[in-house]
Design a protein around this motif. Structure first.
Motif, PDB file in Angstrom:
ATOM      1  N   SER A   1       0.375  16.436  41.777  1.00 44.59           N
ATOM      2  CA  SER A   1      -0.140  15.296  42.534  1.00 44.59           C
ATOM      3  C   SER A   1       0.971  14.841  43.466  1.00 44.59           C
ATOM      4  CB  SER A   1      -0.540  14.156  41.588  1.00 44.59           C
ATOM      5  OG  SER A   1      -1.572  14.566  40.716  1.00 44.59           O
ATOM      6  N   ILE A   2       0.573  14.375  44.661  1.00 44.73           N
ATOM      7  CA  ILE A   2       1.573  13.998  45.667  1.00 44.73           C
ATOM      8  C   ILE A   2       1.221  12.633  46.243  1.00 44.73           C
ATOM      9  CG2 ILE A   2       2.639  14.590  47.874  1.00 44.73           C
ATOM     10  CD1 ILE A   2       2.056  17.516  47.312  1.00 44.73           C
ATOM     11  N   GLY A   3       2.208  11.755  46.257  1.00 44.87           N
ATOM     12  CA  GLY A   3       2.073  10.489  46.965  1.00 44.87           C
ATOM     13  C   GLY A   3       2.930  10.526  48.204  1.00 44.87           C
ATOM     14  N   LEU A   4       2.407  10.025  49.334  1.00 44.86           N
ATOM     15  CA  LEU A   4       3.196  10.093  50.563  1.00 44.86           C
ATOM     16  C   LEU A   4       3.128   8.777  51.305  1.00 44.86           C
ATOM     17  CD1 LEU A   4       1.453  10.648  53.494  1.00 44.86           C
ATOM     18  CD2 LEU A   4       0.773  12.630  52.144  1.00 44.86           C
ATOM     19  N   THR A   5       4.187   8.530  52.060  1.00 47.24           N
ATOM     20  CA  THR A   5       4.250   7.335  52.906  1.00 47.24           C
ATOM     21  C   THR A   5       4.992   7.689  54.177  1.00 47.24           C
ATOM     22  OG1 THR A   5       4.847   4.984  52.964  1.00 47.24           O
ATOM     23  CG2 THR A   5       6.424   6.480  51.944  1.00 47.24           C
ATOM     24  N   GLU A   6       4.744   6.905  55.190  1.00 48.24           N
ATOM     25  CA  GLU A   6       5.370   7.144  56.493  1.00 48.24           C
ATOM     26  C   GLU A   6       6.585   6.230  56.638  1.00 48.24           C
ATOM     27  OE1 GLU A   6       3.194   8.142  60.456  1.00 48.24           O
ATOM     28  OE2 GLU A   6       3.542   5.974  60.453  1.00 48.24           O
ATOM     29  N   ILE A   7       7.730   6.825  56.993  1.00 49.49           N
ATOM     30  CA  ILE A   7       8.957   6.051  57.227  1.00 49.49           C
ATOM     31  C   ILE A   7       8.928   5.611  58.690  1.00 49.49           C
ATOM     32  CG2 ILE A   7      11.482   6.085  57.155  1.00 49.49           C
ATOM     33  CD1 ILE A   7      11.294   8.321  55.085  1.00 49.49           C
ATOM     34  N   ASP A   8       8.526   4.349  58.893  1.00 54.63           N
ATOM     35  CA  ASP A   8       8.237   3.893  60.253  1.00 54.63           C
ATOM     36  C   ASP A   8       9.006   2.637  60.640  1.00 54.63           C
ATOM     37  OD1 ASP A   8       7.104   2.147  58.532  1.00 54.63           O
ATOM     38  OD2 ASP A   8       5.031   2.469  59.182  1.00 54.63           O
ATOM     39  N   CYS A   9      10.076   2.324  59.910  1.00 51.78           N
ATOM     40  CA  CYS A   9      10.959   1.179  60.174  1.00 51.78           C
ATOM     41  C   CYS A   9      10.331  -0.153  59.766  1.00 51.78           C
ATOM     42  CB  CYS A   9      11.445   1.121  61.621  1.00 51.78           C
ATOM     43  SG  CYS A   9      10.315   0.313  62.790  1.00 51.78           S
ATOM     44  N   LYS A  10       9.124  -0.147  59.171  1.00 54.96           N
ATOM     45  CA  LYS A  10       8.503  -1.401  58.750  1.00 54.96           C
ATOM     46  C   LYS A  10       9.035  -1.877  57.393  1.00 54.96           C
ATOM     47  CE  LYS A  10       4.191  -0.535  61.265  1.00 54.96           C
ATOM     48  NZ  LYS A  10       2.727  -0.306  61.144  1.00 54.96           N
ATOM     49  N   ALA A  11       9.448  -0.940  56.561  1.00 50.94           N
ATOM     50  CA  ALA A  11       9.953  -1.285  55.234  1.00 50.94           C
ATOM     51  C   ALA A  11      11.472  -1.188  55.213  1.00 50.94           C
ATOM     52  CB  ALA A  11       9.355  -0.349  54.186  1.00 50.94           C
ATOM     53  N   TYR A  12      12.098  -2.088  54.500  1.00 48.43           N
ATOM     54  CA  TYR A  12      13.549  -2.071  54.367  1.00 48.43           C
ATOM     55  C   TYR A  12      13.908  -2.830  53.096  1.00 48.43           C
ATOM     56  CZ  TYR A  12      18.452  -2.141  55.658  1.00 48.43           C
ATOM     57  OH  TYR A  12      19.805  -1.943  55.681  1.00 48.43           O
ATOM     58  N   PRO A  13      14.801  -2.369  52.260  1.00 51.62           N
ATOM     59  CA  PRO A  13      15.657  -1.198  52.430  1.00 51.62           C
ATOM     60  C   PRO A  13      14.945   0.116  52.121  1.00 51.62           C
ATOM     61  CG  PRO A  13      16.149  -2.260  50.363  1.00 51.62           C
ATOM     62  CD  PRO A  13      15.158  -3.145  51.061  1.00 51.62           C
ATOM     63  N   ALA A  14      15.741   1.193  52.012  1.00 53.86           N
ATOM     64  CA  ALA A  14      15.164   2.529  51.889  1.00 53.86           C
ATOM     65  C   ALA A  14      14.344   2.687  50.617  1.00 53.86           C
ATOM     66  CB  ALA A  14      16.277   3.580  51.937  1.00 53.86           C
ATOM     67  N   ASP A  15      14.770   2.029  49.525  1.00 54.89           N
ATOM     68  CA  ASP A  15      14.040   2.245  48.279  1.00 54.89           C
ATOM     69  C   ASP A  15      12.625   1.657  48.311  1.00 54.89           C
ATOM     70  OD1 ASP A  15      14.662  -0.417  48.165  1.00 54.89           O
ATOM     71  OD2 ASP A  15      15.934  -0.287  46.390  1.00 54.89           O
ATOM     72  N   GLU A  16      12.311   0.824  49.324  1.00 58.95           N
ATOM     73  CA  GLU A  16      10.936   0.345  49.483  1.00 58.95           C
ATOM     74  C   GLU A  16       9.993   1.499  49.799  1.00 58.95           C
ATOM     75  OE1 GLU A  16       9.447  -2.608  49.028  1.00 58.95           O
ATOM     76  OE2 GLU A  16      11.331  -3.278  48.142  1.00 58.95           O
ATOM     77  N   TYR A  17      10.476   2.452  50.596  1.00 63.24           N
ATOM     78  CA  TYR A  17       9.646   3.624  50.907  1.00 63.24           C
ATOM     79  C   TYR A  17       9.425   4.454  49.636  1.00 63.24           C
ATOM     80  CZ  TYR A  17      10.237   2.628  55.876  1.00 63.24           C
ATOM     81  OH  TYR A  17      10.211   2.046  57.111  1.00 63.24           O
ATOM     82  N   MET A  18      10.454   4.542  48.800  1.00 66.91           N
ATOM     83  CA  MET A  18      10.304   5.283  47.551  1.00 66.91           C
ATOM     84  C   MET A  18       9.285   4.600  46.653  1.00 66.91           C
ATOM     85  SD  MET A  18      11.344   8.053  46.290  1.00 66.91           S
ATOM     86  CE  MET A  18      11.083   8.891  44.728  1.00 66.91           C
ATOM     87  N   LYS A  19       9.264   3.280  46.660  1.00 71.16           N
ATOM     88  CA  LYS A  19       8.313   2.525  45.863  1.00 71.16           C
ATOM     89  C   LYS A  19       6.888   2.782  46.370  1.00 71.16           C
ATOM     90  CE  LYS A  19       9.604  -1.611  45.086  1.00 71.16           C
ATOM     91  NZ  LYS A  19       9.880  -3.051  45.347  1.00 71.16           N
ATOM     92  N   GLN A  20       6.730   2.841  47.701  1.00 66.93           N
ATOM     93  CA  GLN A  20       5.412   3.104  48.273  1.00 66.93           C
ATOM     94  C   GLN A  20       4.913   4.502  47.887  1.00 66.93           C
ATOM     95  OE1 GLN A  20       5.725   2.520  52.499  1.00 66.93           O
ATOM     96  NE2 GLN A  20       6.238   0.330  52.323  1.00 66.93           N
ATOM     97  N   ALA A  21       5.813   5.492  47.977  1.00 65.86           N
ATOM     98  CA  ALA A  21       5.419   6.855  47.615  1.00 65.86           C
ATOM     99  C   ALA A  21       5.081   6.940  46.130  1.00 65.86           C
ATOM    100  CB  ALA A  21       6.545   7.832  47.967  1.00 65.86           C
ATOM    101  N   ASP A  22       5.816   6.169  45.306  1.00 68.94           N
ATOM    102  CA  ASP A  22       5.559   6.141  43.863  1.00 68.94           C
ATOM    103  C   ASP A  22       4.157   5.588  43.585  1.00 68.94           C
ATOM    104  OD1 ASP A  22       6.063   6.461  41.218  1.00 68.94           O
ATOM    105  OD2 ASP A  22       7.257   4.655  40.988  1.00 68.94           O
TER     106      ASP A  22
END
Length: 642
Positions: free
Chosen positions: A531-552
Motif C-alpha cells: 500500500s502506498i500513501g503519497l503527498t505533494e511537496i508544494d511548500c504549503k507544509a512546514y517543517p519537513a516532517d509535516e509532509y511525512m505525516k501527510q504521507a503516513d
C-alpha cells in the motif's frame, strides 16, 4: 691496545682517520678493552661472538647505517644485551631531526665528531639516558569524559607524558604553562568549546600540533577545526592502534618543520664551501631517507627542488626524473586540479600566513591515484622564498572515512539509503519547494501483511523478500529519484519535480508490479503486495516532517480502503481527518508510556453465591493534564494501526 679488561667496547667507524683519533682517546681515557671494526659486517660478527658492553658507532656506514645497527642491538638478536649502551658520533647532522631519530632507534647519546672528546665523559661518568628513562613527548588531553581520558592514558602512556584537563579553560591554562608536543582536543566540551580552544591555541602558536577527537555526528565541526589549523583528527570510539598512529604522526610534525629550518640554515652558512655543503647534504639526505613521510621542497613557481627517498617508494618516480618538474604534474587529472594546487601555492607565497595544509589525490607511475595530506611551510629570506613541507599517505584513512559515511547513510540489509539520510533529503526537497523549485512528490510504501511472511517462513526469508522488493522497485525509478528503507517493511520515495498525478500513476504501477511479481525465495513463491500513501511537496507544509505525516495518513487510508493500492493525501476528506485524529491519540499514548502516565485500576469480580472475590479485573486508564481518560476514547485509535 691496552691490557685485557673484563669490559669490552666496540668502536665502529668506516673512516680510518676518525677511527684512529677515537681509538687513541678511548685507549688512554677508559678502562674498556677497545675492539675495532672498520665495516658493518665485521662489527655484526663481533656482536654475535663477543659479550660487548658498550658500542660507539658513526651514522654513515658501508651500505648500512648506525640507526639500523642500533635497532639490531635493541632487538636482542645479538650476543650482547639489548640494553647495551649505544652512542653515535656523527660527522654532521640536522640537530633536531637527528635527536628525534636517535630517540626512536634507542640511541643513548648522540654527539658531533667535532666534539668527540666529550665521549670520555659520556663513557666514564655513564652520562647516558637509560632506555626506560628516555624522555617522552608531552601530551595534553582536553576531554570532559573521564572514561575517555583513562583510555587515552592506557593507550599512550608508554609514548607520552600525559596531562589532562576536563574543560577548555583549565586546558588553556595548562597549555600556556607548559610546552606540549601534542594537544588531544575534544570537539564537544562544556563551557568553552573545542572550536574556541583551538582559536586561542592557533592565535598564540600556529605551529602547535593539535589532534581533534570527534564523534561521527560532529564530523563537519571536526573538518572546520582541521581547516583552522588542527593537524589531524580521530573519531570516537577509537581503536588503540588508530590513536597511536595519528598521535605519533602529529607529534612528529614539529620535528619535520624544525629540521627543515635547521637544514636551510646550515645550507646558507655553508654556501662558501661547496665540498662541505655536499657532505652536509648527503648526511641530511640519508637521515631524511629513513623517514616514511615524503619531505618536499618547492620553488616559488611550484616546481620540485628537493625530495627524499619516500617519494620513490610512494609514487614509483625517481627523484632524478621528478626534480625541477611542477608538483602539478603528479596531481590526479581533474577539471580544476591544476588551478587548485597552483592557487594554494600562490596563496601561501602572497599571504601573511607561514603555513598551510590541504588534501589532494597524487598519482603514481602506474596511474593509481592515492589520497595525500600536504603540509607546507614558507621560509622568507630577503627576495627568495622557500616552500618546504611533508606529504603523507592518507588513503587508508580516506577509505575508512568513506566506508563509515556509507554505513552511516545506508541500510545494511538492502543497501538503500536509511531513515537518517532520508530525513536529510526530505528537508532538502522541502527547502527547494519553498524557493519555488518544485513541486516534488513523497511516496510512503508499506508491504501488506509482511508480518505473516516473517512469522510463517522466518526472518531469514523475510530479509530475502525485502532485498528482492527493494531491487524491483528501484529498477522502475529514474536516476534522479530517491528511495530509502525507513523501517522494517517501510520504504520512502522522493520524486523531484513531479506533481501528484504523475506520482500517483507511478505508485499505482508499483502496486501492480508487486502484485504481479512472483517472489521466489529458495524455491518458494511468496505473494507480496503493498500500500502506498503519497503527498505533494508544494511548500504549503512546514517543517519537513509535516509532509511525512501527510504521507503516513494517506498510507493508512490506502490500507483502510482495501490495501494493494495507492492513495493521495487530502486534508479535506473525512478518512484523512479520522486518521489524523487517531495519529494524535497515538502520539499522546506513546508520550504517556514514556512519562509513565498509563494507570491500572483493579475491580473485584465476586461470586454471587459465595460472596467471595474470585479474581480482579485490571483496567487501563490514561492520565492527561491531571484528568483520567477512559479507554473508550483512546483504544479505537490504537486499533487503526496496522
Amino acid at each position: 691496545m691496552q691490557p685485557s679488561s673484563s669490559k669490552q667496547l666496540l668502536l665502529l667507524n668506516t673512516n680510518a682517520e676518525r677511527l684512529t683519533k677515537l681509538e687513541k682517546l678511548l685507549v688512554s681515557g677508559t678502562d674498556y678493552t677497545i675492539v675495532l671494526a672498520t665495516n658493518t659486517r665485521s662489527a655484526i660478527d663481533i656482536l654475535k661472538r663477543d659479550n660487548i658492553d658498550f658500542v660507539v658507532s658513526n651514522i654513515n656506514l658501508d651500505n648500512f647505517d648506525g640507526w639500523r645497527l642500533a635497532r639490531m642491538v635493541r632487538s636482542g638478536v645479538l650476543k650482547c644485551s639489548a640494553d647495551t649502551p649505544f652512542v653515535v658520533v656523527a660527522n654532521t647532522w640536522c640537530e633536531h631531526l637527528a635527536s628525534a631519530t636517535a630517540r626512536e632507534f634507542g640511541i643513548n647519546s648522540l654527539i658531533a665528531f667535532s666534539e668527540y672528546e666529550k665521549l670520555l665523559n659520556i663513557i666514564n661518568n655513564e652520562d647516558l639516558i637509560p632506555l626506560k628513562d628516555m624522555e617522552k613527548s608531552s601530551l595534553l588531553v582536553i576531554e570532559d569524559n573521564s572514561d575517555t581520558c583513562h583510555l587515552v592514558n592506557r593507550i599512550l602512556n608508554t609514548r607520552f607524558t600525559i596531562d589532562s584537563a576536563s574543560n577548555g579553560e583549565v586546558g588553556l591554562e595548562l597549555w600556556r604553562e607548559n610546552n606540549y608536543a601534542l594537544v588531544l582536543l575534544d570537539v564537544m566540551l562544556p563551557g568553552m568549546s573545542g572550536n574556541q580552544v583551538l582559536d586561542h591555541i592557533m592565535k598564540e602558536n600556529p605551529k602547535q600540533s593539535v589532534v581533534i577527537m570527534t564523534a561521527n555526528h560532529t564530523m563537519e565541526l571536526a573538518e572546520e577545526l582541521m581547516l583552522k589549523g588542527a593537524a589531524d583528527f580521530v573519531t570516537k570510539p577509537f581503536r588503540a592502534e588508530q590513536l597511536r598512529r595519528v598521535c605519533e604522526t602529529a607529534a612528529r610534525r614539529e620535528d619535520f618543520i624544525i629540521s627543515n629550518l635547521q637544514f636551510a640554515n646550515k645550507v646558507q652558512s655553508l654556501n662558501q664551501s661547496r665540498a662541505e655543503y655536499k657532505n652536509v647534504s648527503e648526511q641530511h639526505q640519508q637521515l631524511l631517507d629513513q623517514i616514511g613521510t615524503i619531505i618536499i621542497e618547492l620553488n616559488k613557481n611550484g616546481a620540485i627542488v628537493f625530495l627524499n627517498k619516500a617519494w620513490e617508494k610512494f609514487t614509483g618516480f625517481t627523484i632524478e626524473e621528478s626534480n625541477h618538474r611542477p608538483l602539478n604534474d603528479f596531481i590526479e587529472t581533474s577539471e580544476h586540479a591544476d588551478a587548485f594546487i597552483s592557487n594554494e601555492i600562490v596563496s601561501l607565497l602572497s599571504s601573511n600566513t607561514n603555513s598551510h595544509q590541504f588534501e589532494f589525490r597524487l598519482k603514481n607511475k602506474f596511474n593509481n591515484a592515492l589520497w595525500v595530506l600536504a603540509r607546507f611551510d614558507i621560509t622568507r629570506k630577503h627576495e627568495t622564498n622557500t616552500i618546504s613541507g611533508t606529504i603523507e599517505n592518507i588513503t587508508s584513512r580516506k577509505k575508512a572515512q568513506e566506508e563509515l559515511e556509507h554505513i552511516a547513510m545506508h541500510d545494511g540489509l538492502t543497501g538503500l539509503y536509511n531513515r537518517l539520510y532520508f530525513e536529510t533529503e526530505l528537508k532538502q526537497f522541502t527547502a527547494m519547494a519553498s524557493r519555488g523549485n518544485g513541486p516534488h512528490a513523497l511516496l510512503y510504501l508499506d508491504l501488506d501483511r509482511f508480518k505473516v511472511i516473517n512469522d510463517t517462513l522466518g526472518h531469514h526469508h523475510g530479509d530475502m523478500v525485502l532485498r528482492n522488493v527493494s531491487s524491483l522497485v528501484s529498477s522502475r525509478l529514474r536516476k534522479s529519484d530517491f528511495i530509502a528503507r525507513i523501517g522494517g517493511d517501510e520504504f520512502a520515495l522522493l520524486l523531484p519535480n513531479t506533481n501528484q498525478d504523475t506520482a500517483f500513476n507511478l505508485a499505482s504501477n508499483i502496486c501492480k508490479l508487486l502484485d504481479d511479481y512472483q517472489c521466489r525465495v529458495e524455491g518458494k513463491v511468496i505473494k507480496v503486495n503493498c500500500s502506498i500513501g503519497l503527498t505533494e511537496i508544494d511548500c504549503k507544509a512546514y517543517p519537513a516532517d509535516e509532509y511525512m505525516k501527510q504521507a503516513d495518513i494517506a498510507l493508512y487510508a490506502a490500507k483502510r480502503l482495501g490495501r494493494n493500492l495507492a492513495h493521495i493525501y487530502n486534508e479535506s476528506d473525512d478518512l484523512s481527518k479520522d486518521l489524523l485524529a487517531s495519529l494524535k491519540w497515538i502520539r499522546k499514548i506513546r508520550q504517556a508510556v514514556a512519562d509513565d502516565n498509563l494507570i491500572l485500576h483493579f475491580q473485584p469480580i465476586i461470586d454471587i453465591a459465595s460472596k467471595d472475590v474470585v479474581y480482579y479485573e485490571a483496567l487501563v486508564r490514561l492520565e492527561l493534564n491531571g484528568e483520567l481518560v477512559q479507554p473508550g476514547e483512546f483504544i479505537p485509535a490504537v486499533r487503526t494501526r496496522r
